[in-house]
Scaffold this motif. Sequence first.
Motif, PDB file in Angstrom:
ATOM      1  N   GLU A   1       1.220  -0.886  -0.108  1.00  0.00           N
ATOM      2  CA  GLU A   1      -0.054   0.134   0.057  1.00  0.00           C
ATOM      3  C   GLU A   1       0.630   0.800   0.054  1.00  0.00           C
ATOM      4  O   GLU A   1       0.673   1.980  -0.685  1.00  0.00           O
ATOM      5  CB  GLU A   1      -0.884   0.191   0.899  1.00  0.00           C
ATOM      6  CG  GLU A   1      -2.450  -0.789   1.029  1.00  0.00           C
ATOM      7  CD  GLU A   1      -2.833  -1.259   2.466  1.00  0.00           C
ATOM      8  OE1 GLU A   1      -4.273  -1.607   2.113  1.00  0.00           O
ATOM      9  OE2 GLU A   1      -2.482  -0.914   2.931  1.00  0.00           O
ATOM     10  N   ILE A   2       2.073   1.056   0.848  1.00  0.00           N
ATOM     11  CA  ILE A   2       2.723   2.560   0.848  1.00  0.00           C
ATOM     12  C   ILE A   2       3.470   2.651  -0.891  1.00  0.00           C
ATOM     13  O   ILE A   2       3.615   3.611  -1.797  1.00  0.00           O
ATOM     14  CB  ILE A   2       3.467   2.047   2.414  1.00  0.00           C
ATOM     15  CG1 ILE A   2       3.435   2.110   3.429  1.00  0.00           C
ATOM     16  CG2 ILE A   2       4.862   3.415   1.685  1.00  0.00           C
ATOM     17  CD1 ILE A   2       3.857   1.440   3.949  1.00  0.00           C
ATOM     18  N   VAL A   3       4.185   1.757  -1.155  1.00  0.00           N
ATOM     19  CA  VAL A   3       4.439   1.351  -2.610  1.00  0.00           C
ATOM     20  C   VAL A   3       3.753   2.395  -3.821  1.00  0.00           C
ATOM     21  O   VAL A   3       3.836   3.146  -4.353  1.00  0.00           O
ATOM     22  CB  VAL A   3       5.903   0.388  -2.494  1.00  0.00           C
ATOM     23  CG1 VAL A   3       5.487  -0.173  -4.328  1.00  0.00           C
ATOM     24  CG2 VAL A   3       6.680   0.265  -2.236  1.00  0.00           C
ATOM     25  N   THR A   4       2.777   1.203  -3.433  1.00  0.00           N
ATOM     26  CA  THR A   4       1.380   2.027  -4.203  1.00  0.00           C
ATOM     27  C   THR A   4       0.968   3.218  -4.511  1.00  0.00           C
ATOM     28  O   THR A   4       0.900   4.416  -5.460  1.00  0.00           O
ATOM     29  CB  THR A   4       0.652   0.666  -4.188  1.00  0.00           C
ATOM     30  OG1 THR A   4       0.837  -0.655  -4.794  1.00  0.00           O
ATOM     31  CG2 THR A   4      -0.641   1.288  -5.219  1.00  0.00           C
ATOM     32  N   ALA A   5       0.819   3.891  -2.742  1.00  0.00           N
ATOM     33  CA  ALA A   5       0.842   5.097  -3.161  1.00  0.00           C
ATOM     34  C   ALA A   5       2.014   6.460  -3.190  1.00  0.00           C
ATOM     35  O   ALA A   5       1.164   7.533  -4.118  1.00  0.00           O
ATOM     36  CB  ALA A   5       0.503   5.569  -1.381  1.00  0.00           C
ATOM     37  N   LEU A   6       2.641   5.867  -2.879  1.00  0.00           N
ATOM     38  CA  LEU A   6       3.714   6.604  -3.631  1.00  0.00           C
ATOM     39  C   LEU A   6       4.071   6.430  -4.928  1.00  0.00           C
ATOM     40  O   LEU A   6       4.215   7.550  -5.983  1.00  0.00           O
ATOM     41  CB  LEU A   6       5.541   6.433  -3.143  1.00  0.00           C
ATOM     42  CG  LEU A   6       5.053   6.718  -1.817  1.00  0.00           C
ATOM     43  CD1 LEU A   6       6.509   5.825  -1.255  1.00  0.00           C
ATOM     44  CD2 LEU A   6       5.362   8.054  -1.587  1.00  0.00           C
ATOM     45  N   ILE A   7       3.466   5.285  -5.947  1.00  0.00           N
ATOM     46  CA  ILE A   7       3.230   5.692  -7.046  1.00  0.00           C
ATOM     47  C   ILE A   7       2.644   6.314  -8.049  1.00  0.00           C
ATOM     48  O   ILE A   7       1.895   6.892  -8.441  1.00  0.00           O
ATOM     49  CB  ILE A   7       3.653   4.297  -7.053  1.00  0.00           C
ATOM     50  CG1 ILE A   7       5.416   3.390  -7.586  1.00  0.00           C
ATOM     51  CG2 ILE A   7       3.284   4.280  -9.188  1.00  0.00           C
ATOM     52  CD1 ILE A   7       5.135   1.867  -7.980  1.00  0.00           C
ATOM     53  N   THR A   8       0.946   6.418  -6.917  1.00  0.00           N
ATOM     54  CA  THR A   8       0.267   6.541  -7.648  1.00  0.00           C
ATOM     55  C   THR A   8      -0.238   8.446  -7.817  1.00  0.00           C
ATOM     56  O   THR A   8      -0.086   9.315  -8.379  1.00  0.00           O
ATOM     57  CB  THR A   8      -1.163   6.379  -6.613  1.00  0.00           C
ATOM     58  OG1 THR A   8      -1.471   4.215  -7.257  1.00  0.00           O
ATOM     59  CG2 THR A   8      -2.519   6.557  -7.139  1.00  0.00           C
TER      60      THR A   8
ATOM     61  N   GLY B   1       2.461  10.229  -8.066  1.00  0.00           N
ATOM     62  CA  GLY B   1       3.923   9.977  -9.251  1.00  0.00           C
ATOM     63  C   GLY B   1       4.946   9.809  -8.987  1.00  0.00           C
ATOM     64  O   GLY B   1       6.120  10.692  -9.815  1.00  0.00           O
ATOM     65  N   LEU B   2       5.715   9.478  -8.204  1.00  0.00           N
ATOM     66  CA  LEU B   2       7.143   9.129  -7.547  1.00  0.00           C
ATOM     67  C   LEU B   2       6.855   7.603  -8.094  1.00  0.00           C
ATOM     68  O   LEU B   2       6.649   6.596  -8.572  1.00  0.00           O
ATOM     69  CB  LEU B   2       7.385   9.295  -6.180  1.00  0.00           C
ATOM     70  CG  LEU B   2       6.402  10.639  -5.737  1.00  0.00           C
ATOM     71  CD1 LEU B   2       7.058  10.641  -3.971  1.00  0.00           C
ATOM     72  CD2 LEU B   2       7.418  11.702  -6.027  1.00  0.00           C
ATOM     73  N   ARG B   3       8.643   7.863  -8.097  1.00  0.00           N
ATOM     74  CA  ARG B   3       9.494   6.585  -8.735  1.00  0.00           C
ATOM     75  C   ARG B   3      10.155   5.861  -7.478  1.00  0.00           C
ATOM     76  O   ARG B   3      11.181   6.999  -6.666  1.00  0.00           O
ATOM     77  CB  ARG B   3      10.704   6.989 -10.256  1.00  0.00           C
ATOM     78  CG  ARG B   3      11.242   5.442 -10.245  1.00  0.00           C
ATOM     79  CD  ARG B   3      12.183   6.305 -11.006  1.00  0.00           C
ATOM     80  NE  ARG B   3      13.542   7.283 -10.572  1.00  0.00           N
ATOM     81  CZ  ARG B   3      13.857   8.365 -11.161  1.00  0.00           C
ATOM     82  NH1 ARG B   3      13.887   8.244 -12.653  1.00  0.00           N
ATOM     83  NH2 ARG B   3      14.720   8.169 -10.343  1.00  0.00           N
ATOM     84  N   ILE B   4      10.058   4.657  -7.204  1.00  0.00           N
ATOM     85  CA  ILE B   4      10.838   4.254  -6.576  1.00  0.00           C
ATOM     86  C   ILE B   4      12.096   3.600  -6.736  1.00  0.00           C
ATOM     87  O   ILE B   4      12.268   3.065  -7.679  1.00  0.00           O
ATOM     88  CB  ILE B   4       9.702   2.853  -6.209  1.00  0.00           C
ATOM     89  CG1 ILE B   4       8.552   3.331  -5.642  1.00  0.00           C
ATOM     90  CG2 ILE B   4      11.173   2.440  -3.994  1.00  0.00           C
ATOM     91  CD1 ILE B   4       8.122   3.886  -4.318  1.00  0.00           C
ATOM     92  N   ASP B   5      13.156   4.064  -5.720  1.00  0.00           N
ATOM     93  CA  ASP B   5      14.221   3.724  -6.815  1.00  0.00           C
ATOM     94  C   ASP B   5      15.513   2.860  -5.608  1.00  0.00           C
ATOM     95  O   ASP B   5      15.762   2.255  -6.266  1.00  0.00           O
ATOM     96  CB  ASP B   5      15.599   5.359  -5.479  1.00  0.00           C
ATOM     97  CG  ASP B   5      14.798   6.330  -7.280  1.00  0.00           C
ATOM     98  OD1 ASP B   5      14.094   6.321  -8.286  1.00  0.00           O
ATOM     99  OD2 ASP B   5      14.035   7.256  -6.285  1.00  0.00           O
ATOM    100  N   LEU B   6      14.600   2.644  -4.370  1.00  0.00           N
ATOM    101  CA  LEU B   6      15.067   1.651  -3.238  1.00  0.00           C
ATOM    102  C   LEU B   6      14.233   1.098  -2.738  1.00  0.00           C
ATOM    103  O   LEU B   6      13.481   2.326  -1.681  1.00  0.00           O
ATOM    104  CB  LEU B   6      17.048   2.345  -3.190  1.00  0.00           C
ATOM    105  CG  LEU B   6      17.475   1.533  -1.979  1.00  0.00           C
ATOM    106  CD1 LEU B   6      18.722   1.648  -1.578  1.00  0.00           C
ATOM    107  CD2 LEU B   6      16.954   2.369  -0.059  1.00  0.00           C
TER     108      LEU B   6
ATOM    109  N   ALA C   1      12.040   6.994  -3.017  1.00  0.00           N
ATOM    110  CA  ALA C   1      11.579   7.453  -4.588  1.00  0.00           C
ATOM    111  C   ALA C   1      11.838   9.257  -4.433  1.00  0.00           C
ATOM    112  O   ALA C   1      12.419  10.412  -3.745  1.00  0.00           O
ATOM    113  CB  ALA C   1       9.977   7.569  -3.613  1.00  0.00           C
ATOM    114  N   SER C   2      11.189   9.172  -6.043  1.00  0.00           N
ATOM    115  CA  SER C   2      12.373  10.221  -6.657  1.00  0.00           C
ATOM    116  C   SER C   2      10.736  11.105  -7.410  1.00  0.00           C
ATOM    117  O   SER C   2       9.695   9.949  -7.707  1.00  0.00           O
ATOM    118  CB  SER C   2      13.474  10.209  -7.251  1.00  0.00           C
ATOM    119  OG  SER C   2      13.276   9.273  -7.862  1.00  0.00           O
TER     120      SER C   2
END
Length: 277
Positions: free
Chosen positions: A218-225, A227-232, A273-274
């Motif tokens: 849920e945390i990763v998906t929220a950040l992607i939603t 507009g951020l990119r997961i870097d690590l 994330a960036s």
Amino acid sequence: MTAEHIAANQANWNERATLHAARDGSGYEVQQFIADRSALSEVVKFDLPLLGDITGKRAVHLQCHIGTDTLSLARLGAHVTGLDFSPHAVAEARQLVSETGDAVEFVQSDVRLAHEVLPNGAFDLVYTGIGALCWLPKIGEWAEVVAALLAPGGSLFIREGHPILWAMDETLNDDLHLRFNYFEHDEPLEWDDDESYVETSAPLQSTKTYEWNHSLGEIVTALITAGLRIDLLVEHDSVPWEALPGQMVERTESEWALAERSGVMPLTYTLRASKPL
């Protein structure tokens, strides 16, 4: 989150801030930052290998509490603003940096409204530390705030308790017991405890708090939603307090790991994330 939940959590953290900022060696042992102007918090020391060089970066520390991690980021060369919803925490943080000489600004606000009190798109780094996300009812709201604050090319850095740890019952010390929600739910978990997670000189009087868990997905998906990119994303087998009493060993001065069942579950994670240019 209702007004009752907010008021209870704020009262609890107002008390914790005063106790954690004690100058008698209890709490966060803040006297070390006054005595040694190069001292860093143990949390930030752990973060250093993955945090990298932040010299000159415009940083905001969300849910900064009394500012020990915040001033540590400033000592690493960042231009830092700390934000917290507790007026007592902000007052203690301002008092601390007035004694240490660190150039840090502190703002009082609910983190969900941070984008309304801070300039949008103005920060190269959004930093969040241990024990922050469990106080937020909706992880999507938080992710949108992070995205709003970041400048293009800026990064989020967070090390946090793993949601599988938050789902454990720490009162049962004969083994690991999954007892509580791993996934986000509307209704919070209610706690009633007069102790903090560090040694304090007195018990808490405002003992009731409300928390929400959020799964790693849920945390990763929220950040992607947002507009951020997961870097690590790195999971760790240690945590900076004795999270499961009676089942842990102190690995270093500030990190605890499971004893007999070491390695069977993650205890914390680091996520970067960036915001795309």
